[in-house]
Design an enzyme around this catalytic site. Sequence first.
Site, PDB file in Angstrom:
ATOM      1  N   HIS A   1      23.090 -31.071   6.341  1.00 55.06           N
ATOM      2  CA  HIS A   1      22.475 -30.269   7.411  1.00 55.06           C
ATOM      3  C   HIS A   1      22.507 -31.045   8.722  1.00 55.06           C
ATOM      4  O   HIS A   1      22.791 -30.489   9.785  1.00 55.06           O
ATOM      5  CB  HIS A   1      21.007 -29.978   7.093  1.00 55.06           C
ATOM      6  CG  HIS A   1      20.785 -28.932   6.042  1.00 55.06           C
ATOM      7  ND1 HIS A   1      21.350 -27.683   6.102  1.00 55.06           N
ATOM      8  CD2 HIS A   1      20.032 -28.945   4.916  1.00 55.06           C
ATOM      9  CE1 HIS A   1      20.940 -26.978   5.050  1.00 55.06           C
ATOM     10  NE2 HIS A   1      20.143 -27.722   4.311  1.00 55.06           N
TER      11      HIS A   1
ATOM     12  N   HIS B   1      22.481 -34.078   0.675  1.00 54.36           N
ATOM     13  CA  HIS B   1      22.266 -32.679   1.046  1.00 54.36           C
ATOM     14  C   HIS B   1      21.666 -32.565   2.451  1.00 54.36           C
ATOM     15  O   HIS B   1      22.211 -31.873   3.319  1.00 54.36           O
ATOM     16  CB  HIS B   1      21.342 -32.008   0.025  1.00 54.36           C
ATOM     17  CG  HIS B   1      20.997 -30.595   0.374  1.00 54.36           C
ATOM     18  ND1 HIS B   1      21.678 -29.522  -0.151  1.00 54.36           N
ATOM     19  CD2 HIS B   1      20.073 -30.085   1.226  1.00 54.36           C
ATOM     20  CE1 HIS B   1      21.181 -28.408   0.366  1.00 54.36           C
ATOM     21  NE2 HIS B   1      20.193 -28.717   1.203  1.00 54.36           N
ATOM     22  N   GLU B   2      20.549 -33.233   2.653  1.00 53.85           N
ATOM     23  CA  GLU B   2      19.887 -33.112   3.952  1.00 53.85           C
ATOM     24  C   GLU B   2      20.749 -33.689   5.059  1.00 53.85           C
ATOM     25  O   GLU B   2      20.736 -33.207   6.190  1.00 53.85           O
ATOM     26  CB  GLU B   2      18.504 -33.776   3.918  1.00 53.85           C
ATOM     27  CG  GLU B   2      17.520 -33.137   2.940  1.00 53.85           C
ATOM     28  CD  GLU B   2      17.345 -31.634   3.127  1.00 53.85           C
ATOM     29  OE1 GLU B   2      17.588 -31.133   4.237  1.00 53.85           O
ATOM     30  OE2 GLU B   2      16.986 -30.961   2.142  1.00 53.85           O
TER      31      GLU B   2
HETATM   32 ZN   LIG Z   1      19.256 -27.338   2.564  1.00 53.67          ZN
END
Ligand SMILES: [Zn+2]
Length: 724
Positions: free
Chosen positions: A513, A509-510
């Site tokens: 980003h 997830h990170e």
């Molecule tokens: Zn996030």
Amino acid sequence: MKPRTSNWIVRTILTTGISIALATAAASHGAAQAQASGAPFGPDNPFFAESALPFHAPPFDRIKDSDYQPAIDAGMAQQLEQVQKIADNPEPPTFENTIVAFERSSRLLDRVGAAFNCVTHANTDDELQKVQEYEAPRFAAHQDAIQLNPKLFARIKAIYDTRNSLGLDAESLRLVEYDYQQFVKAGANLSEEDKTRLKKLNEEQSTLSATFMNKLQAAAKAGSFSTTNKAALAGLSEEEIAAAAVPAGQSQPQGFVIPLLNTTQQPDFAVLSNRATRQAIYENSWNRTERGDANDTRATIASLAQLRAQKAALMGYPNFAAWNLTDQMAKTPEAAINFIDALVPAATARAKREGDDIQAVIDSQHAGFTLEPWDWEFYAEQVRKARYDLDESQIKPYFELNNVLENGVFYAAHELYGLTFKERHDLPVYQSDVRVFEVFDADGSPMALWYCDYFKRDNKNGGAWMDQFVSESKLLGQKPVVFNVANFAKPAPGQPALLSFDDVTTMFHEFGHALHGMLADTQYPSLSGTQTPRDFVEFPSQFNEHWASYPAVFDHYAKHSKTGEPMPAELKAKIEKSKTFNQGYDMTEILAAARLDLCWHTLPASAPLQDPDAFEKDALEKTHLALHAVPPRYRSSYFLHIWEEGYEAGYYAYSWTEMLDDAAFQWFLDHGGMTRANGDRFRRMVLSRGNTEDLEKMYETWLGSKPSIEPMLKSRGLTPDGAR
Ligand SMILES: [Zn+2]
């Protein structure tokens, strides 16, 4: 497995004077009086000149705590000077002399602000907290001074009014519209008298947010569970108990400490077999900021909600959410509320059935009690084992952190976008656990730096997030320097860091980003990478999570940390099958938090100061989200996202973007899966584009249709015929 429920935060940095830097947080009331350091700002200050390190990486080997405040003060002064020059320019306003000049106005403040945001959230100390509290209201006033500068706004407005006849390219046109919208949103169209009122409200809000975060950090620390009785920790592994042991020589008494994470539920509940321990930790968690002591946040949040409603009224909006959503993909609170409410029946119906299953297990053991929130994870784990025979401790040896990183996270980015990674040991870091990697594009050219800071510390905020030290911009000749922070349990010395699948998902997830930041290919820093609205910004990150369980990726990293053996097919199948497990709970706790947020922020300015406990209870009941055993993921009084992190009236965005990412992943599956062609198309049309065009249009052009909630409900097993 609980993918998608980690605390996901992406922070925006101050790439221009008008993005929101949130230099916030810190000490209790008295310390707000922290004095200006008076330290001179000159060439000795490491922020004085652009960093000479590769990619202009922050020179952490030279940065001392005492360097931040003079650099921030000088950065604000420099930007104000630049802005005044733009405003006072005798030449008629042009795109170059106004809009572009404004983009260039905050170089020093960006440099220091980015490093400061990083250390105050990931590696804070008393001195930094004092600076933070001192600077928070000053920074808010600084932003106001720019956004409420009538001469600057008049120039921007003049360009905006003639924008279609200036021969601008699409990205430049978008920047004009973006700047105009941000200024109007900040109150540039208000009368002088109302602008003064607004400035005061903004300063008060900023100070209250800082007070909130400071109280919360202290409350979380005070809420750690301590015991000298090892038996109270039954269920934790010997390694986990060793990691919880207070090291000899500490001022704390000998024994064991379990720190609080910022969510209501705590991860150890799944394994702690002592019910009294679970209850004690839960009560520490639920009441952390409601003890009537110096760390009680209730009065702070009630005031914050009222201030925000007053601010919205000043701007001509019926409530804060209506004002705050004007530049979001959802556009109105009604759209957000309708979206959340549409998910509630399916989510709560499933959560109730899950609760019944758990109660049946409790009853079958003649335990003689009714399911409470602190029991949920522990017995859910038993239901999971009974149904899937899946035990976290069986899985974790296959998810060693470094292997997941290199052969999972990096591998997927290589297969999709052609990226490669090389660790660098020559660049300074702000803490010894931090690692740095250089990122190379498909053609081998250096593209970015990426830092990771994965292990839990008690001077780090909870959850996981991404931010940037340097954001990509062709105008400024900058390549991205991006970092990821998480709170994984640090292994005892000499032991491998073994992750849950939830942790693995958080890494993907990170990193999603991070990709959004690193693949950015835009002219202007204001529109670059993750500088997108909240209800879009989680889409690339949640999309990247899907690759964690994509077979070709999963098989590449899920190998036993001792033997190197691949995960047995049988265990893999169980993980896959268990993905829809507990999704009723997971979605309900998030919807409850999202709905609480929207209730707080749709209060009219005329509403009296609220009693947070009564307000919370009423809000959950009237939205059909008051399930006794399924508390909100964050209680109002420790809901960091909405009181300090910039997610006010925006927590719905996590679910909204899930709709976007599930539909997007389905598109990949329908078009041949993980291929470079698909990855490059996604990179070209979405990931590299930041906020350079209308996001709804960008998304739908790439997808070829409008998104719906159906793929999202289906992927979580929440359709009426969905798997349990
Ligand atoms: Zn996030």
